[in-house]
Design an enzyme around this catalytic site. Structure first.
Site, PDB file in Angstrom:
ATOM      1  N   ARG A 125      47.869  39.415  51.155  1.00 41.16           N
ATOM      2  CA  ARG A 125      46.663  40.232  51.245  1.00 41.16           C
ATOM      3  C   ARG A 125      47.056  41.697  51.459  1.00 41.16           C
ATOM      4  NH1 ARG A 125      41.254  40.128  50.137  1.00 41.16           N
ATOM      5  NH2 ARG A 125      39.939  40.655  51.917  1.00 41.16           N
ATOM      6  N   THR A 395      37.120  38.243  41.253  1.00 43.22           N
ATOM      7  CA  THR A 395      38.388  37.786  41.773  1.00 43.22           C
ATOM      8  C   THR A 395      38.794  36.734  40.757  1.00 43.22           C
ATOM      9  OG1 THR A 395      37.763  38.279  43.995  1.00 43.22           O
ATOM     10  CG2 THR A 395      39.283  36.438  43.765  1.00 43.22           C
ATOM     11  N   THR A 413      42.978  38.963  43.829  1.00 46.42           N
ATOM     12  CA  THR A 413      41.820  39.839  43.655  1.00 46.42           C
ATOM     13  C   THR A 413      42.148  41.309  43.766  1.00 46.42           C
ATOM     14  OG1 THR A 413      39.544  40.216  44.427  1.00 46.42           O
ATOM     15  CG2 THR A 413      41.199  39.844  46.120  1.00 46.42           C
ATOM     16  N   ASN A 415      39.268  42.845  44.627  1.00 40.06           N
ATOM     17  CA  ASN A 415      37.946  42.846  45.262  1.00 40.06           C
ATOM     18  C   ASN A 415      36.880  43.012  44.205  1.00 40.06           C
ATOM     19  OD1 ASN A 415      36.031  42.582  47.223  1.00 40.06           O
ATOM     20  ND2 ASN A 415      35.981  44.734  47.731  1.00 40.06           N
ATOM     21  N   SER A 466      39.167  38.012  54.355  1.00 42.67           N
ATOM     22  CA  SER A 466      38.862  37.571  52.995  1.00 42.67           C
ATOM     23  C   SER A 466      38.021  36.300  53.042  1.00 42.67           C
ATOM     24  CB  SER A 466      40.167  37.283  52.264  1.00 42.67           C
ATOM     25  OG  SER A 466      39.925  36.695  51.009  1.00 42.67           O
ATOM     26  N   GLY A 488      34.199  35.008  43.879  1.00 43.92           N
ATOM     27  CA  GLY A 488      32.778  35.057  44.239  1.00 43.92           C
ATOM     28  C   GLY A 488      32.489  35.658  45.599  1.00 43.92           C
TER      29      GLY A 488
HETATM   30  O1  DON Z   1      38.808  38.609  49.564  1.00 46.12           O
HETATM   31  C1  DON Z   1      37.589  38.533  49.413  1.00 46.12           C
HETATM   32  O2  DON Z   1      36.876  37.800  50.052  1.00 46.12           O
HETATM   33  C2  DON Z   1      36.932  39.401  48.351  1.00 46.12           C
HETATM   34  N1  DON Z   1      37.699  40.579  48.152  1.00 46.12           N
HETATM   35  C3  DON Z   1      36.761  38.597  47.118  1.00 46.12           C
HETATM   36  C4  DON Z   1      36.001  39.343  46.076  1.00 46.12           C
HETATM   37  C5  DON Z   1      35.492  38.501  44.988  1.00 46.12           C
HETATM   38  O3  DON Z   1      35.621  37.307  44.982  1.00 46.12           O
HETATM   39  C6  DON Z   1      34.801  39.221  43.902  1.00 46.12           C
HETATM   40  N2  DON Z   1      34.003  38.323  43.142  1.00 46.12           N
HETATM   41  N3  DON Z   1      32.809  38.271  43.220  1.00 46.12           N
END
Ligand code: DON
Length: 584
Positions: A125, A395, A413, A415, A466, A488
């Site tokens: 991350r 993502t 991701t 983000n 996350s 998501g």
């Molecule tokens: O790590 C996370 O929870 C977010 N950055 C994930 C973002 C994501 O899944 C975008 N899709 N909708």
């Protein structure tokens, strides 16, 4: 009179800590099956019904968000590479063909299970730059700005290259450079398909704000046309450098210089020292037991494993489940999700910075307390707070099983779609906007409508919480059963929960389990989101009568899943996406 849900249900005492960085092969307890009428069917009127394609293979399988990346992974497996070799190859390939989410400028998580049963998770991350501070995204009036989402200040220190190298160093068997070669080829040129044309077109305006992104992703200011060959020479050169020199070139060498120059150009915070100090971390998986199945998922700094665990633990206590899709079933699920998300938003953060009552949150007795507070006839409102969520699905998750039965569940991701929209000039890759996953403005919602607390406040060098939930499910005899995950935002957690529950509780085929209509509740905003057309008007009326806010929301979570079959493995890419499964 409606009863407000207290923010904290019980006093939580026990703290997690001192866990080994891996889990041994489990002893699986007796199955506790839900009493169900039989195999559930998804409504034939549902738009996704029958649309998920099942790919079967005898030996090995890759399911990812882009068919070309799945082919790359399957080729690696065919040549004798293992699941981690395929993970490295697929990840770099996704950086070339799925630029909205595949990345080298972002981060991710791997849940890896060796065929002998050992499970490890790798956290790569992003981290807040050293110069980041708690209120850096607030204006003079204390209101949130959009600098956590778009532009140079939105980027956390990228983790992907360090993480993939670390995974490969510990578990890879094929030469590093060989695994990056297919990505270089794809960056040199590949044909844009309809889904990727659409993704680029949707964000063309945002990308065009940054000259290097305009040059990298747009042709005469527009998304490259479907069917045309798209060439990314800067990215190909960057990938070649990484293939030749490993992470050193990214974190200390030429690419680090380009990242820092880009930061200086746009007022970003990432320094040479931030890059030099970045390390991926092996962490102990979250282990969940659900009706006799063992599930491994991602621990903090992901909230995925813990939050999904709370939902599953609450649901497990219902010996009899109402029929799939009924108001009574949706109500139980929504109330379980609400409670799990309240805990998530309050307690969870980076384990290197905050102490979390993980054992307590994941205990069956705590789940029993939460379940006891669910009124089966009425919604329990979350304290009100006006929030809004944005749509997005950018993502990306992929699942791998190799010929020896090693499994990798990987979510990565930037983000938001195309991250911060900032491309590193001369290096051809996007930087993330992961800083928005922190509680950037305490008490106010982030991009995904999440209202989070102190545990996830911004601090120098901290990882942002996350929702990514890469997971691995064993059958009741302890054999690998499923590899599953999704993009998501917070809906990742509920999408993964749904697919697992659909297979284990409702005995759906994997294709139906992935295609089935989903619902989501994250405590705030205090309403159930239902996939449009997936639930009948009568069910929605019943839920409203129980006191739920109900809204239809066309978010499309993109689950990529593998399941054991009598003849080997089946792979299913979510029919809501342009992904693909390839096996052999
Ligand atoms: O790590 C996370 O929870 C977010 N950055 C994930 C973002 C994501 O899944 C975008 N899709 N909708």
């Amino acid at each position: 009179m409606r009863r407000l849900l207290p923010v904290s249900f019980v006093v939580l005492a026990a703290c997690a800590g001192g866990r080994a960085p891996e889990a041994a092969a489990p002893r699986v307890g007796a199955a506790r099956a839900a009493v169900l009428a039989g195999r559930a069917r998804i409504p034939t009127t549902w738009g996704m019904a029958g649309r998920a394609r099942t790919v079967a293979a005898a030996r090995a399988m890759v399911v990812s968000g882009h068919p070309l990346a799945s082919e790359v992974g399957a080729e690696v497996l065919k040549r004798g590479g293992n699941a981690i070799d395929a993970t490295v190859a697929v990840s770099f390939a996704l950086a070339a063909v799925l630029p909205d989410a595949g990345n080298i400028g972002g981060g991710g998580f791997i849940v890896y299970r060796e065929t002998a049963g050992r499970v490890r998770t790798l956290d790569y991350r992003e981290k807040a730059p050293a110069a980041a501070s708690r209120d850096m995204y607030l204006d003079a009036q204390g209101n949130p700005t959009d600098h956590s989402v778009t532009g140079h200040r939105a980027a956390g220190v990228p983790g992907s290259v360090a993480g993939l190298y670390e995974a490969w160093k510990q578990h890879g068997t094929r030469p590093w450079a060989e695994l990056i070669e297919p990505a270089i080829r794809l960056a040199e040129g590949h044909v844009i398909d309809a889904a990727r044309h659409r993704d680029l077109a949707d964000d063309a305006e945002r990308l065009a704000r940054f000259p290097a992104s305009r040059r990298q992703f747009l042709v005469n200011g527009r998304a490259p046309a479907r069917g045309t060959t798209w060439r990314q020479p800067d990215l190909a050169r960057t990938l070649r450098l990484i293939a030749d020199s490993g992470p050193a070139v990214f974190y200390r060498g030429q690419i680090a210089d380009l990242i820092v120059a880009e930061m200086e150009r746009g007022g970003g915070l990432i320094t040479k020292e931030d890059l030099r100090r970045y390390r991926a971390a092996w962490r102990s998986p979250i282990q969940l037991r659900y009706r006799g199945h063992l599930i491994y998922s991602m621990p903090p700094p992901s909230s995925g494993g813990v939050t999904m665990g709370e939902i599953l633990n609450i649901m497990e206590g219902y010996d009899t489940l109402p029929p799939f899709g009924s108001a009574a079933y949706v109500h139980r699920e929504a109330e379980a999700m609400r409670r799990a998300f309240i805990d998530r938003n309050r307690w969870l953060g980076d384990p290197d910075f905050v102490r979390m009552p993980l054992e307590r949150l994941l205990s069956k007795s705590y789940a029993a307390q939460l379940r006891a507070q669910i009124d089966l006839r009425r919604a329990t409102p979350t304290p009100p707070f006006a929030t809004d969520e944005t749509d997005g699905a950018h993502t990306t998750h992929f699942s791998v099983v190799d010929a020896d039965g090693n499994a990798a569940s990987v979510t990565t991701t930037l983000n938001n779609s195309f991250g911060s929209a900032v491309t590193v000039t001369g290096a051809g890759f996007l930087l993330n906007d992961e800083m928005d996953d922190f509680a950037t403005a305490p008490g106010k919602p982030n991009l995904y409508g999440l209202v989070q607390g102190e545990a996830n406040a911004i601090a120098s060098g901290k990882r942002m919480l996350s929702a990514m939930t890469p997971s691995i499910v064993l059958d009741t005899t302890g054999r690998l059963l499923m590899v599953v995950g999704s993009p998501g935002g917070p809906r990742i957690i509920t999408a993964v929960y749904h697919v697992i529950a659909n297979v284990l509780d409702h005995r759906m085929s994997l294709a139906d389990a992935v295609a089935a209509p989903r619902l989501h509740h994250q405590a705030l905003p205090d309403s159930i989101s239902l996939e449009p057309g997936g639930f009948s008007p009568a069910v929605m009326d019943s839920l409203r009568a129980m006191g739920h806010g109900v809204r239809e929301w066309g978010y499309r979570g993109l689950v990529m899943a593998i399941q054991r079959s009598p003849a080997g493995w089946v792979g299913v890419a979510d029919p809501r996406s342009g992904g693909g499964a390839v096996g052999y």
